[in-house]
Write a protein that holds these residues in place. Structure first.
Motif, PDB file in Angstrom:
ATOM      1  N   ILE A 216       0.745  -1.509  -0.123  1.00  0.00           N
ATOM      2  CA  ILE A 216      -0.061   0.556  -0.200  1.00  0.00           C
ATOM      3  C   ILE A 216       0.363   1.095  -0.215  1.00  0.00           C
ATOM      4  N   ASN A 217       1.878   1.185   0.663  1.00  0.00           N
ATOM      5  CA  ASN A 217       2.365   2.542   0.972  1.00  0.00           C
ATOM      6  C   ASN A 217       3.847   2.787  -0.590  1.00  0.00           C
ATOM      7  N   LEU A 218       4.072   1.290  -1.058  1.00  0.00           N
ATOM      8  CA  LEU A 218       5.119   1.373  -2.169  1.00  0.00           C
ATOM      9  C   LEU A 218       3.801   2.449  -2.740  1.00  0.00           C
ATOM     10  N   GLN A 219       2.750   1.854  -2.828  1.00  0.00           N
ATOM     11  CA  GLN A 219       1.886   2.657  -4.485  1.00  0.00           C
ATOM     12  C   GLN A 219       1.312   4.057  -4.013  1.00  0.00           C
ATOM     13  N   GLN A 220       1.623   4.416  -3.017  1.00  0.00           N
ATOM     14  CA  GLN A 220       0.839   5.611  -2.708  1.00  0.00           C
ATOM     15  C   GLN A 220       1.567   6.182  -2.621  1.00  0.00           C
ATOM     16  N   ASN A 221       2.477   6.294  -2.572  1.00  0.00           N
ATOM     17  CA  ASN A 221       4.624   7.040  -2.638  1.00  0.00           C
ATOM     18  C   ASN A 221       5.241   6.674  -4.600  1.00  0.00           C
ATOM     19  N   GLY A 222       4.367   6.285  -5.770  1.00  0.00           N
ATOM     20  CA  GLY A 222       3.922   6.709  -6.744  1.00  0.00           C
ATOM     21  C   GLY A 222       5.119   5.499  -7.316  1.00  0.00           C
ATOM     22  N   ILE A 223       5.744   4.371  -6.077  1.00  0.00           N
ATOM     23  CA  ILE A 223       6.776   3.121  -6.916  1.00  0.00           C
ATOM     24  C   ILE A 223       5.411   2.029  -7.006  1.00  0.00           C
ATOM     25  N   GLU A 224       5.619   1.332  -7.903  1.00  0.00           N
ATOM     26  CA  GLU A 224       4.519   0.682  -9.083  1.00  0.00           C
ATOM     27  C   GLU A 224       6.418  -0.744  -8.777  1.00  0.00           C
TER      28      GLU A 224
ATOM     29  N   THR B 233       9.388  -0.479 -10.093  1.00  0.00           N
ATOM     30  CA  THR B 233       9.770   0.247 -10.871  1.00  0.00           C
ATOM     31  C   THR B 233       9.649   1.590 -10.446  1.00  0.00           C
ATOM     32  N   SER B 234       9.710   3.094 -11.237  1.00  0.00           N
ATOM     33  CA  SER B 234       9.539   4.735 -10.870  1.00  0.00           C
ATOM     34  C   SER B 234       9.387   5.039 -12.084  1.00  0.00           C
ATOM     35  N   PRO B 235       8.334   6.418 -12.063  1.00  0.00           N
ATOM     36  CA  PRO B 235       8.832   7.371 -13.434  1.00  0.00           C
ATOM     37  C   PRO B 235      10.265   6.958 -13.353  1.00  0.00           C
ATOM     38  N   GLU B 236      10.201   7.657 -12.380  1.00  0.00           N
ATOM     39  CA  GLU B 236      11.907   8.521 -12.638  1.00  0.00           C
ATOM     40  C   GLU B 236      13.091   7.555 -12.995  1.00  0.00           C
ATOM     41  N   LEU B 237      12.741   5.641 -13.275  1.00  0.00           N
ATOM     42  CA  LEU B 237      13.575   4.433 -13.074  1.00  0.00           C
ATOM     43  C   LEU B 237      13.688   4.587 -14.095  1.00  0.00           C
ATOM     44  N   LYS B 238      11.892   4.596 -15.485  1.00  0.00           N
ATOM     45  CA  LYS B 238      12.155   4.272 -17.018  1.00  0.00           C
ATOM     46  C   LYS B 238      12.179   6.027 -17.333  1.00  0.00           C
TER      47      LYS B 238
ATOM     48  N   ALA C 130      18.573  -1.049 -15.427  1.00  0.00           N
ATOM     49  CA  ALA C 130      18.020  -0.542 -14.313  1.00  0.00           C
ATOM     50  C   ALA C 130      17.031   0.710 -14.418  1.00  0.00           C
ATOM     51  N   ALA C 131      15.801  -0.606 -14.907  1.00  0.00           N
ATOM     52  CA  ALA C 131      14.570  -0.367 -14.755  1.00  0.00           C
ATOM     53  C   ALA C 131      13.960  -0.650 -14.058  1.00  0.00           C
ATOM     54  N   SER C 132      14.343  -1.630 -12.724  1.00  0.00           N
ATOM     55  CA  SER C 132      14.126  -1.837 -11.845  1.00  0.00           C
ATOM     56  C   SER C 132      14.655  -1.981 -11.416  1.00  0.00           C
ATOM     57  N   LEU C 133      14.236  -2.421  -9.411  1.00  0.00           N
ATOM     58  CA  LEU C 133      15.137  -2.097  -8.480  1.00  0.00           C
ATOM     59  C   LEU C 133      14.355  -3.288  -6.797  1.00  0.00           C
ATOM     60  N   ARG C 134      14.571  -3.566  -6.195  1.00  0.00           N
ATOM     61  CA  ARG C 134      14.081  -4.560  -5.649  1.00  0.00           C
ATOM     62  C   ARG C 134      13.508  -4.296  -4.169  1.00  0.00           C
ATOM     63  N   LEU C 135      12.935  -5.005  -3.274  1.00  0.00           N
ATOM     64  CA  LEU C 135      12.882  -4.363  -2.219  1.00  0.00           C
ATOM     65  C   LEU C 135      12.376  -6.392  -1.263  1.00  0.00           C
ATOM     66  N   ALA C 136      13.268  -6.515  -0.512  1.00  0.00           N
ATOM     67  CA  ALA C 136      13.281  -7.643   0.281  1.00  0.00           C
ATOM     68  C   ALA C 136      12.930  -7.756   1.759  1.00  0.00           C
ATOM     69  N   ILE C 137      11.731  -8.685   2.337  1.00  0.00           N
ATOM     70  CA  ILE C 137      10.926  -9.387   3.133  1.00  0.00           C
ATOM     71  C   ILE C 137      12.153 -10.197   3.763  1.00  0.00           C
ATOM     72  N   THR C 138      12.561 -10.498   4.353  1.00  0.00           N
ATOM     73  CA  THR C 138      13.345 -11.511   5.414  1.00  0.00           C
ATOM     74  C   THR C 138      12.934 -11.094   6.660  1.00  0.00           C
ATOM     75  N   SER C 139      13.027 -13.018   7.107  1.00  0.00           N
ATOM     76  CA  SER C 139      12.906 -12.476   8.589  1.00  0.00           C
ATOM     77  C   SER C 139      14.342 -14.012   9.160  1.00  0.00           C
TER      78      SER C 139
ATOM     79  N   SER D 165      19.747  12.761 -10.391  1.00  0.00           N
ATOM     80  CA  SER D 165      18.568  13.577  -9.969  1.00  0.00           C
ATOM     81  C   SER D 165      16.972  12.900  -9.928  1.00  0.00           C
ATOM     82  N   ASN D 166      16.978  12.274 -10.960  1.00  0.00           N
ATOM     83  CA  ASN D 166      15.602  11.442 -10.959  1.00  0.00           C
ATOM     84  C   ASN D 166      16.119  10.327  -9.290  1.00  0.00           C
ATOM     85  N   TYR D 167      17.377  10.009  -9.289  1.00  0.00           N
ATOM     86  CA  TYR D 167      17.619   9.038  -8.337  1.00  0.00           C
ATOM     87  C   TYR D 167      17.136   9.624  -6.942  1.00  0.00           C
ATOM     88  N   THR D 168      17.377  10.814  -6.530  1.00  0.00           N
ATOM     89  CA  THR D 168      17.602  11.773  -5.341  1.00  0.00           C
ATOM     90  C   THR D 168      16.165  11.451  -5.685  1.00  0.00           C
ATOM     91  N   LYS D 169      15.245  11.416  -6.621  1.00  0.00           N
ATOM     92  CA  LYS D 169      14.036  11.698  -6.220  1.00  0.00           C
ATOM     93  C   LYS D 169      13.068  10.477  -5.889  1.00  0.00           C
TER      94      LYS D 169
END
Length: 296
Positions: A41-49, A68-73, A86-95, A124-128
């Motif tokens: 939910i929070n990724l989507q609400q911040n413009g991260i797809e 991905t995001s408009p900035e990466l594309k 570089a069009a994608s990055l990853r987020l991980a959840i690890t126990s 500047s794209n990466y800063t955003k």
């Protein structure tokens, strides 16, 4: 004594300027399922797809979002060619160790590695994007913002010319899996092959860059020579480098490329010892063999 103190402080300052491959964002007692829902939910609400997600290496203690995001594309569209990786990055959840850790690939680290000398054009794209990620994490919990994945890290200059050691591949020493008579034929071939029931590849996402003949695909690699074999051997530290996965294939015009395993693994584990690397000597070739299924 003053000279030694000055040198020590200078070394610490240099290390502080270096970049590391991952950011530890959150530490929580929520289980993976609970934190997954909040993050989505929070990724989507911040413009991260979020373009894909999966359980890597068939490990119930790990989960990965690919985003991905408009900035990466926009950054990839500006420079083109191999920066499509570089069009994608990853987020991980690890126990691990009784806690649930949320981490993600450090945008500036991977941006410098993949854009190299062209990174200033898109910085500047990466800063955003970094700001958006931080906002999403702060909306989810107490943002830790701790870089990890290398003791000393790498400077921007080192990342832009990175290779593990002498005679090892650089970023642009890619493996061309195949070439076709057109971009569309390459796309059709990969997507048809990805549907094969006997394949050990799981198609996770596809990102196309508007106005460019560039498409990035991500695949989970199953089977006895896949992620479940090599990840436990190389991912032995803490926090885990779960966001290293998945592996990518780039369609660039009529060509299909993959990053060389001896580059892609090394850039994600820059402190990997030669002794550990030798234990997965066959892995780069195994990954290539798996991805080659897509173009036969």
């Amino acid at each position: 004594m003053k000279l030694l103190l000055f040198l020590a402080l200078s070394l610490n300052w240099v290390n502080a300027q270096n970049l590391k491959p991952y950011v530890l964002a959150l530490e929580t007692t929520d289980n993976i399922a609970e934190i997954k829902d909040k993050l989505s939910i929070n990724l989507q609400q911040n413009g991260i797809e979020v373009v894909g997600q999966y359980q890597p290496a068939n490990d119930a203690n790990r989960w990965i979002f690919i985003f991905t995001s408009p900035e990466l594309k926009s950054a990839v569209k500006e420079v083109g060619e191999l920066t499509g990786f570089a069009a994608s990055l990853r987020l991980a959840i690890t126990s691990e160790n009784g806690k649930t850790l949320v981490s993600y690939t450090n945008p500036v680290y991977w941006g410098n590695a993949y854009f190299r000398k062209d990174f200033p054009k898109v910085s500047s794209n990466y800063t955003k994007l970094s700001s958006k990620l931080e906002n999403a994490m702060e909306a989810t919990g107490a943002f830790k913002n701790l870089a990890f994945g290398s003791e000393k890290g790498l400077s921007e200059k080192e990342l832009r010319k990175y290779h593990y050691m002498f005679a090892m591949p650089y970023f642009d020493d890619t493996i061309e899996l195949a070439s076709f008579n057109s971009y569309q034929t390459a796309i059709n071939t990969i997507e048809t092959a990805a549907k094969e029931k006997n394949s050990n590849l799981e198609l996770l996402y596809k990102i196309e860059i508007p106005g460019k003949d560039l498409a990035l695909y991500g695949f989970g690699i199953k089977g006895e020579k896949g992620e479940a074999k090599f990840l436990p051997i190389i991912d032995i530290g803490s926090p885990k480098h779960t966001a290293f996965l998945p592996y990518e294939v780039l369609v660039m015009g009529n060509e299909v490329h993959m990053l060389h395993g001896r580059y892609r693994i090394a850039i994600a584990f820059p402190d990997l010892t030669m002794g550990t690397f030798s234990k997965i000597m066959s892995t780069p070739g195994d990954i290539e063999d798996s991805l080659m299924q897509l173009v036969k």
